[in-house]
Design an enzyme around this catalytic site. Structure first.
Site, PDB file in Angstrom:
ATOM      1  N   LYS A  53       0.840  -1.204   0.000  1.00 10.59           N
ATOM      2  CA  LYS A  53       0.000   0.000   0.000  1.00 10.59           C
ATOM      3  C   LYS A  53       0.875   1.254   0.000  1.00 10.59           C
ATOM      4  O   LYS A  53       0.618   2.198  -0.745  1.00 10.59           O
ATOM      5  CB  LYS A  53      -0.935  -0.001   1.225  1.00 10.59           C
ATOM      6  N   GLN A  97      -4.505  -1.379   9.733  1.00 12.04           N
ATOM      7  CA  GLN A  97      -4.498  -2.701   9.101  1.00 12.04           C
ATOM      8  C   GLN A  97      -5.133  -3.737  10.034  1.00 12.04           C
ATOM      9  O   GLN A  97      -4.803  -3.823  11.209  1.00 12.04           O
ATOM     10  CB  GLN A  97      -3.052  -3.096   8.742  1.00 12.04           C
ATOM     11  N   ASP A 120     -11.239   3.102   4.221  1.00 11.30           N
ATOM     12  CA  ASP A 120     -11.561   1.671   4.129  1.00 11.30           C
ATOM     13  C   ASP A 120     -13.075   1.446   4.041  1.00 11.30           C
ATOM     14  O   ASP A 120     -13.522   0.384   3.644  1.00 11.30           O
ATOM     15  CB  ASP A 120     -11.065   0.941   5.393  1.00 11.30           C
TER      16      ASP A 120
HETATM   17  N1  GUN Z   1      -7.044  -6.504   6.231  1.00 11.92           N
HETATM   18  C1  GUN Z   1      -7.410  -7.227   5.148  1.00 11.92           C
HETATM   19  N2  GUN Z   1      -7.960  -6.430   4.208  1.00 11.92           N
HETATM   20  C2  GUN Z   1      -7.935  -5.172   4.712  1.00 11.92           C
HETATM   21  C3  GUN Z   1      -8.357  -3.914   4.199  1.00 11.92           C
HETATM   22  O1  GUN Z   1      -8.885  -3.778   3.088  1.00 11.92           O
HETATM   23  N3  GUN Z   1      -8.163  -2.848   5.019  1.00 11.92           N
HETATM   24  C4  GUN Z   1      -7.603  -2.968   6.251  1.00 11.92           C
HETATM   25  N4  GUN Z   1      -7.477  -1.866   6.988  1.00 11.92           N
HETATM   26  N5  GUN Z   1      -7.202  -4.111   6.748  1.00 11.92           N
HETATM   27  C5  GUN Z   1      -7.376  -5.213   5.965  1.00 11.92           C
END
Ligand code: GUN
Length: 293
Positions: A53, A97, A120
């Protein structure tokens, strides 16, 4: 006949190019889009996602505020960090995350993120706006699935769509989006309480799998000529691989012999998630998100 591969890598890159252009126009106005990326602990898969990311943010000309916190971080400490990020005018998005360590209440953390920075789309206000068809961010992975279907001209209106998995991140939001009038699908959501999953998946014109179970869906569970979208990313031990594991989806690649379209893992849904995260950050920075009052 072998299925057509739905190439999320190429479509994701196309989206990222558009985001890059938007970032340039924002920079001309003195705004540098910035996402705070918070990772608590050192879960190897999470470390790898967070690295990807941040690399993608840099490539799009955006900034990231990298907050890697030790496993021992307390819930109060994390809440205090998020409170500071909420107030920080130079931070446009906040991503914590998932999963966080067990001693931290993830729901409490998500609820503490300012909704206008919730790129998100996990906060209940964001989820509520999405369910009620109001303006706001769309969750990245479900949005990625919808754009892949559109890119390959898959008819969704009136289609029988079967989703496996009821997670807050994928299954639940995707079911809600697909029943919007603009998509008009008939949705069946299967989960661990479903009695006979194959009975449902065999009816699916479009099957979307987010079960978190490596290669769970086999050829004999899908309809000939259907569209199979694999949202799973699993690491399975493999002594012949350099890293000691291989990455696979929730669908056995053998389905490519029976499906009309399918998404590979890696290179299908995963790159779409990242591209749409970048898009949400750019939108947050541009304050395009206008929650109707
Ligand atoms: N863990 C797995 N997928 C995601 C996501 O799209 N966003 C976040 N913050 N954590 C995740």
């Amino acid at each position: 006949m072998a299925a057509i591969i739905m190439d999320g890598k190429t479509l994701g890159l196309k989206i990222r190019e558009r985001v890059k252009e938007k970032v340039l126009t924002l920079k001309e106005k003195g705004i540098i889009p910035c996402l705070a990326v918070v990772l608590v602990g050192e879960n190897p898969a999470s470390v790898s996602y967070v690295n990807s990311k941040e690399k993608a943010l840099a490539e799009a000309g955006m900034e990231s505020r990298d907050l890697r916190l030790p496993e021992s971080t307390t819930e109060d400490q994390l809440l205090s960090i998020i409170s500071d990020l909420n107030k920080d005018k130079n931070v446009h998005g906040i991503l914590v995350q998932s999963p966080v360590p067990n001693h931290i209440d993830e729901e409490k953390i998500i609820f503490s993120i300012a909704p206008e920075k919730d790129v998100d789309c996990f906060h209940p206000l964001s989820v509520g706006n999405m369910v009620l068809d109001r303006e706001g961010f769309l969750p990245c992975t479900p949005h990625g699935v919808l754009l892949l279907l559109r890119e390959y001209n898959i008819p969704v209106s009136g289609a029988n769509v079967v989703i496996i998995g009821r997670s807050n991140i994928v299954g639940k939001p995707l079911a809600n989006l697909l029943i919007r009038r603009e998509y008009n699908a008939t949705v069946t959501l299967c989960h661990t309480g479903t009695k006979d999953i194959a009975h449902h998946t065999l009816q699916a014109d479009i099957l979307i799998v987010a079960a978190g179970k490596p290669e769970f869906v086999k050829s004999n569970m899908i309809k000939e000529g259907s569209v199979v979208i694999d949202v799973g990313i699993n690491r399975v031990p493999d002594s012949s691989a350099k890293k000691g594991y291989r990455v696979c989806g929730d669908v056995d690649p053998e389905v490519s012999e029976k499906a009309a379209f399918f998404t590979p893992v890696p290179g299908g849904v995963g790159p779409m998630t990242i591209a749409l995260l970048l898009q949400n950050v750019a939108e947050a920075a541009a304050a395009i998100m206008t929650v109707k009052k």
